[in-house]
Design an enzyme around this catalytic site. Structure first.
Site, PDB file in Angstrom:
ATOM      1  N   GLU A  35      50.473  63.698  65.017  1.00 25.98           N
ATOM      2  CA  GLU A  35      49.778  63.550  66.295  1.00 25.98           C
ATOM      3  C   GLU A  35      50.048  64.807  67.110  1.00 25.98           C
ATOM      4  OE1 GLU A  35      49.513  60.775  70.325  1.00 25.98           O
ATOM      5  OE2 GLU A  35      50.937  60.234  68.741  1.00 25.98           O
ATOM      6  N   ARG A 262      63.209  57.715  57.637  1.00 27.83           N
ATOM      7  CA  ARG A 262      63.482  58.943  58.387  1.00 27.83           C
ATOM      8  C   ARG A 262      64.869  59.462  58.016  1.00 27.83           C
ATOM      9  NH1 ARG A 262      60.533  60.067  63.056  1.00 27.83           N
ATOM     10  NH2 ARG A 262      59.112  58.437  63.751  1.00 27.83           N
ATOM     11  N   LYS A 272      59.814  63.075  70.130  1.00 27.79           N
ATOM     12  CA  LYS A 272      58.997  64.042  70.867  1.00 27.79           C
ATOM     13  C   LYS A 272      59.107  63.806  72.370  1.00 27.79           C
ATOM     14  CE  LYS A 272      55.403  64.888  67.384  1.00 27.79           C
ATOM     15  NZ  LYS A 272      53.987  64.643  67.098  1.00 27.79           N
TER      16      LYS A 272
END
Length: 561
Positions: A35, A262, A272
């Site tokens: 994104e 992750r 982020k």
């Protein structure tokens, strides 16, 4: 062959199993779907290396797709940075795609769902919807707008698209099951009203699709065979498949979503939102600040693409999350830079040495090896003169036998040069040594082959010639957070753990061969660490970043504390 299979990660096993069951290899297709709401970070490296690595392994196309469905947070700057980072890591994508390319198709499919009684416009507030959705242990209740007629839903959805309603007034929801044990299946939102310009479609749209509606459908449009996501998307897989069920055709590839864990990095945050907080609060200078765990920040600090790829390969792909020590990342950059970085001399904390029996007007050019790990790297010449700089820490007036550097009455070898002996020193009014007077043995020159040159002394020091030295700004970076997991504390903010000593600016002196060093050039400052030329550097002012010290000094500090 068995050894090769043993080395496969579980994602590769899934692909191999599909191939063994008859899935055509030529129809394999992967994608990396960031994104564009921030810069890529080290956490993305595993996903990048996994997807593009599969592409290389199976000679299959990999798309770079921007999931750009939220104009409130997305910018072209982020798109450009992501493309730059993926290219720098060494990967080439087949197609550059955008979810926004599919807005019309997604809208048409949404119309189809409304006509089929599978979607409806809900006019509740977000708070009302949250309440009626229930809890993990209690079923939700149907929206009072769930049974709107197809005609009314079509009219309202069209008017949403035309911008006739304010933000928050209506949403389009899928009609699934408000009693599902998976709360994501309780009539999830497909569209919301947003009066924001989009970085690609500008103001063409006043409604924007949600990620869950966009994700699988974009995979389907692109005919992605394996849609690989991080573990938090595992509960979304049921919804991913339900949405596909509504649009899929028999003659098309059905994407398969699978999840991997992750890899979190110690002394780092990779959210982020939190990274943006660091930028906006001026804790760092920007997304590419060398203390940031972004790919751009690591690159600017001096990390190499190969070292990041090797790190991602070492930590591998797993089904469970874990915390990876940042020292493993540092190990990989040391290992790579040791092979490729030229050795040079620089003095970070200078003190002057005067060789009293060396001619004042003489300059010698000494032969210095560029990289003992690389025979093809050759040699350079470094100037030697009567006045030199050495490191403050390399001299003591008096020291015990274990101090193998320069002390009064003691000898050391100057790298590539001569053996010198400290005879005396000068101090300022506060008792600090400001100059060391030494004598040198003119027959002890390194590599000369004389008996004196073969004499063994225990210490070898780096140095630079005072009249030839170039002044440079050196930025010494340390870990941005003092805590191993700064955002894992429920009762404390991650910002509380910011390391106040994460950046130290110093004025150093470097050998003249660095005069023409270019931005991103890597060097080993001998005995000090690995450094590279920062993007702030100019021909008039050299600026170097310390990538990593030669050794993991942090681990030794932690052991003592």
């Amino acid at each position: 062959m068995s050894e090769e299979k043993k080395a496969l990660n579980f994602i590769e096993h899934i692909v191999e199993e599909d191939l063994s069951k008859g899935f055509p290899k030529k129809q394999l297709r992967f994608r990396f779907p960031p994104e564009p709401n921030g810069y890529l970070h080290i956490g993305h490296a595993s996903s990048i290396c996994l997807n593009f690595g599969l592409g290389l392994r199976y000679n299959s196309p990999v798309n770079l797709r921007f999931d750009d469905t939220n104009p409130a947070k997305e910018e072209k700057e982020y798109v450009d940075a992501i493309k730059r980072d993926v290219e720098w890591l060494g990967y080439i994508w087949e197609n550059e795609c955008y979810a926004s390319d599919y807005f019309q198709q997604l809208y048409d499919w949404a119309i189809q769902l409304i006509r089929n009684g599978k979607a409806y416009v809900d006019s509740q507030t977000s708070e009302e919807m949250a309440t009626q959705k229930g809890t993990p242990t209690e079923p939700g209740v149907n929206s009072p707008f769930r049974e709107r007629s197809v005609e009314e839903n079509l009219r309202l959805f069209q008017e949403m698209k035309e911008g006739k309603f304010p933000e928050g007034s209506h949403v389009l929801r899928a009609k699934i099951d408000m009693a599902s044990t998976n709360m994501l299946m309780r009539d999830p939102i497909m569209y919301r009203v947003l009066h924001r310009p989009h970085h690609r479609t500008n103001t063409d749209w006043c409604i924007y699709p949600m990620y869950d509606w966009t994700h699988g459908e974009s995979d389907y449009i692109e005919q992605v065979s394996h849609s690989l996501c991080t573990l938090e998307f595992a509960p979304h897989r049921e919804l991913y498949d339900w949405f596909l069920d509504q649009v899929i055709a028999d003659d098309k590839i059905r994407p398969k979503q699978r999840e991997f864990a992750r890899r979190n990095l110690s002394h780092t945050v990779v959210s982020k939102r939190k990274l943006l907080q660091l930028v906006e609060n001026n804790v760092v200078s920007g997304w590419d600040d060398p203390r940031m765990p972004t790919i751009s920040g690591l690159r600017r600090r001096g990390y190499t693409a190969e070292s990041i790829r090797n790190f991602a390969d070492t930590i591998g792909i797993a089904k469970r999350e874990n915390l990876v020590d940042v020292s493993l990342l540092e190990f990989h950059v040391r290992e790579h830079l040791n092979k490729i970085a030229p050795r040079v001399m620089a003095v970070l904390d200078p003190i002057k040495v005067v060789i009293t029996n060396y001619s004042e007007d003489n300059t010698e050019w000494l032969k210095a090896e560029n990289n003992p790990e690389d025979e093809s790297a050759g040699y350079r010449e470094v100037p030697f003169s009567r006045e030199l700089y050495i490191e403050q820490d390399d001299f003591k007036e008096e020291a015990n036998r274990k101090f193998f550097r320069l002390k009064l009455g003691g000898e050391v070898r100057l790298k590539n040069g001569y053996i010198i002996k400290a005879e005396s020193c000068t101090k300022d009014s506060e008792g600090k040594v400001t100059e060391i007077q030494c004598s040198y043995d003119p027959k002890s020159k390194s590599g000369s082959g004389t008996e004196e040159s073969l004499r063994k002394v225990k210490g070898t020091l780096h140095w630079v010639s005072v009249p030839h030295a170039l002044k440079a700004e050196v930025r010494l970076y340390d870990r941005l957070f003092t805590d191993e997991a700064p955002d894992a504390h429920k009762d404390r903010e991650f910002m509380e753990f910011v390391n106040p000593d994460s950046l130290q600016l110093i004025t150093a002196y470097v050998e003249p061969s660095l005069k023409d060093a270019q931005i991103e050039d890597h060097f080993q400052f001998q005995r000090l660490g690995y450094f590279n030329v920062d993007s702030d550097s100019t021909p008039e002012k050299l600026v170097f970043n310390r990538t990593v010290p030669l050794r993991d000094t942090w681990a030794r500090i932690q052991e003592k504390s």
